[in-house]
Design an enzyme around this catalytic site. Structure first.
Site, PDB file in Angstrom:
ATOM      1  N   GLU A 349       0.804  -1.228   0.000  1.00 60.16           N
ATOM      2  CA  GLU A 349       0.000   0.000   0.000  1.00 60.16           C
ATOM      3  C   GLU A 349       0.835   1.275   0.000  1.00 60.16           C
ATOM      4  OE1 GLU A 349      -3.865  -1.614   2.454  1.00 60.16           O
ATOM      5  OE2 GLU A 349      -2.115  -1.044   3.607  1.00 60.16           O
TER       6      GLU A 349
HETATM    7  C1  TNX Z   1      -4.274  -4.205   4.835  1.00 63.82           C
HETATM    8  S1  TNX Z   1      -2.644  -6.356   3.952  1.00 63.82           S
HETATM    9  C2  TNX Z   1      -3.007  -3.887   5.288  1.00 63.82           C
HETATM   10  C3  TNX Z   1      -2.822  -3.415   6.656  1.00 63.82           C
HETATM   11  C4  TNX Z   1      -4.119  -3.307   7.401  1.00 63.82           C
HETATM   12  C5  TNX Z   1      -5.006  -4.491   7.056  1.00 63.82           C
HETATM   13  C6  TNX Z   1      -6.277  -4.529   7.835  1.00 63.82           C
HETATM   14  C7  TNX Z   1      -1.554  -5.356   4.111  1.00 63.82           C
HETATM   15  C8  TNX Z   1      -0.273  -5.808   3.682  1.00 63.82           C
HETATM   16  N1  TNX Z   1      -1.854  -4.134   4.589  1.00 63.82           N
HETATM   17  O1  TNX Z   1      -2.149  -2.185   6.660  1.00 63.82           O
HETATM   18  O2  TNX Z   1      -3.848  -3.311   8.758  1.00 63.82           O
HETATM   19  O3  TNX Z   1      -5.287  -4.449   5.688  1.00 63.82           O
HETATM   20  O4  TNX Z   1      -6.993  -5.690   7.565  1.00 63.82           O
END
Ligand code: TNX
Length: 543
Positions: A349
């Protein structure tokens, strides 16, 4: 699986066959019962029949029931060979058994019979074991101490649930007769704990480790940094922890691990045969670091600390040289504290990092990890850059993830990048079970027990060679979770399913059989003080 023969006597078979099945079971159990073999969901308490050898999670690779059960008595010894490691596993087993049995259970190199732990050459691999049980004793054999330790977890589940209590219980303590031969499908069977969104104390982490060990999980991935908190002391950049660690989601006090704390977690994990995989999430998810040191920001201005739950708004400054001094220092200090082989660099992300910068950043950072002797792991977005040779990518997509994104991951896998599978709509332990779940998130949908169990890592992603799949991992993100009770409610009963996908041969996969074995875990969790979601999909025994 051979043990399936026994299980088939339950359920849909005609009555006569079922009766015959029970009779055979009774005979196999040395006629110690009155024919009252526990029903599919029967409590282990209140009946003298030993737990069937195949009522274990993760399902063993092969089960051959037969012969007399072994009875643990006040004269039982735990017999070990001379090695320190074997003695250590023996001492662990004694710690499990003594409070509830009330027996002395000396750990000794002398005597005959009893519970014997032995290291020997054999087809066990690094983590497999054999369990032989009969009238005169139970023998666990493995090539490595980890195999003995996993065998001990199997032995625990073969005893009545009351064995997990911390006060003396009546017994009897019978182990069904027969042989289990067991070895894991995958070398990577992980659980991730996010200690950044909410901080968890060393004791809380140790408690979770103990629970993971019950199901033969062998990796503890610690998500040590994120926008809301930096949780590990770094001597060369002290404000990361003292300031960047000073809050958490919701504005609570946060916290961080001193180096001694972290070493204690690593030590405890190792004593349960788990390897700690530390993660520093970069270049996004870095607000806590950016807030701690203004010079890490492209504009030289430190943002405030963040206590919300948005993602994707922060980025290290890819164009500044000091960014790589920072990464080098952090990786060097963390690598020095970590005996495990891996270092996770996040990479998910990074919505505020232009793609070109992301690729550049990963090209600079991966060699730093290698320089300090560790293997890179990243979330699967790393496959959008150039994964280093030997790197692993952790896939966290959904059924609905675009074919293009899945193909990018598959292509990397075909080119040699190993995969850890953590599909969010299957293995994310922070997803709500259903609309009524009081904790957790639901961006990946609701994930009830069956959904989290009923998939196959070996054929999950199209176009991926089977050899690229190194295993599975169950992440537990903690935006909404603040204490051990919260963690346990979300992890149980889903965690054992992910553990089974990682350990058991695909041929044992069977929801109807699994839910019965899962139901038998309920009284164990009650005895251990683990609060869990009473999923309506599981036939829990009546109290
Ligand atoms: C996605 S999955 C994220 C996290 C959040 C999570 C909550 C991923 C690698 N990143 O930053 O905490 O979803 O479900």
């Amino acid at each position: 699986m051979k043990g399936a023969r026994v299980r088939r006597h339950h359920g849909t078979t005609p009555r006569t066959t079922r009766l015959l099945g029970s009779l055979l079971l009774v005979m196999a159990a040395g006629a110690v019962t009155l024919g009252a073999s526990p029903g599919p969901a029967g409590p282990d308490r209140g009946t003298a029949a030993p737990v069937p050898l195949d009522r274990v999670i993760p399902a063993p690779a092969s089960v051959e029931p037969g012969g007399s059960p072994y009875r643990i008595t006040e004269d039982t010894r735990i017999r070990v060979d001379g090695s320190r490691e074997t003695r250590r596993v023996g001492a662990y087993l004694a710690d499990v058994l003594r409070p509830s049995t009330g027996y002395r259970l000396p750990v000794t190199e002398h005597g005959r019979g009893g519970i014997r732990l032995r290291l020997a050459k054999g087809p066990f691999g690094a983590e497999g074991y054999r369990l032989d049980s009969g009238r005169s004793g139970v023998t666990l054999t493995a090539a490595e101490p980890a195999g003995l330790f996993h065998g001990v977890q199997t032995l625990r589940q073969l005893l009545p649930a009351a064995v997990e209590k911390d006060s003396v219980q009546p017994g009897p303590w019978l182990v069904a007769g027969g042989t289990i031969e067991d070895t894991p499908r995958y070398a990577w069977r992980g659980a991730m704990l996010d200690v950044s969104r909410h901080f968890f104390t060393v004791d809380e982490v140790k408690r979770y480790i103990d629970q993971l060990a019950l199901y033969k999980i062998n990796k503890l991935h610690l998500h040590l940094s994120d926008d809301q908190g930096w949780r590990i002391a770094v001597d060369s950049w002290p404000r990361l922890a003292t300031y960047g660690g000073s809050t958490e989601v919701g504005g609570g006090p946060g916290g961080y691990y001193t180096k001694a704390d972290y070493k204690e977690i690593v030590r405890h994990a190792a004593s349960r045969h788990l390897e700690v995989v530390p993660e520093i999430d970069m270049p996004g998810h870095t607000n806590a670091a950016l807030a701690s040191y203004a010079e890490l920001n492209c504009d030289g201005v430190a943002p405030p600390l963040y206590t919300g739950i948005a993602v994707g708004f922060s980025s290290l400054c890819v164009g500044k040289e000091i960014t790589y001094d920072f990464v080098d220092d952090v990786v060097r200090e963390l690598a020095a504290l970590t005996p495990g082989r891996y270092l996770h660099i996040g990479g998910d992300e990074a919505h505020s990092t232009p793609h070109e910068d992301y690729v550049k950043f990963m090209d600079r950072v991966q060699p730093i990890v290698a320089k300090y002797g560790k293997t890179v792991i990243g979330w699967h977005q790393l496959t959008g850059a150039d994964p280093a040779k030997g790197a692993l990518a952790q896939y966290w997509g959904l059924d609905g993830t675009s074919g293009q994104e899945k193909e990018q991951v598959a292509e990397a896998a075909r080119n040699g990048t190993g995969l850890i599978l953590s599909p969010a709509d299957r293995s994310y332990l922070d997803m709500k079970y259903d609309a009524n779940t009081p904790l957790g998130l639901s961006w990946a949908g609701h994930v009830e027990v069956r959904r989290s169990y009923d998939w196959d890592p070996g054929s999950y992603l199209p176009g991926v060679p089977a050899s690229a799949v190194r295993g599975v991992e169950a992440p537990l993100w903690t935006e909404t979770l603040e204490n051990s009770a919260h963690l346990e409610y979300m992890a149980f009963p889903r965690l054992p399913g992910v553990a089974e996908l990682g350990w058991s041969p695909a041929a044992t996969h069977d929801w109807e059989d699994y839910r019965v074995r899962l139901a038998a875990q309920g009284p164990r969790w009650d005895a251990l003080g683990i609060g869990y979601h009473k999923s309506p999909q599981v036939p829990w025994p009546n109290e």
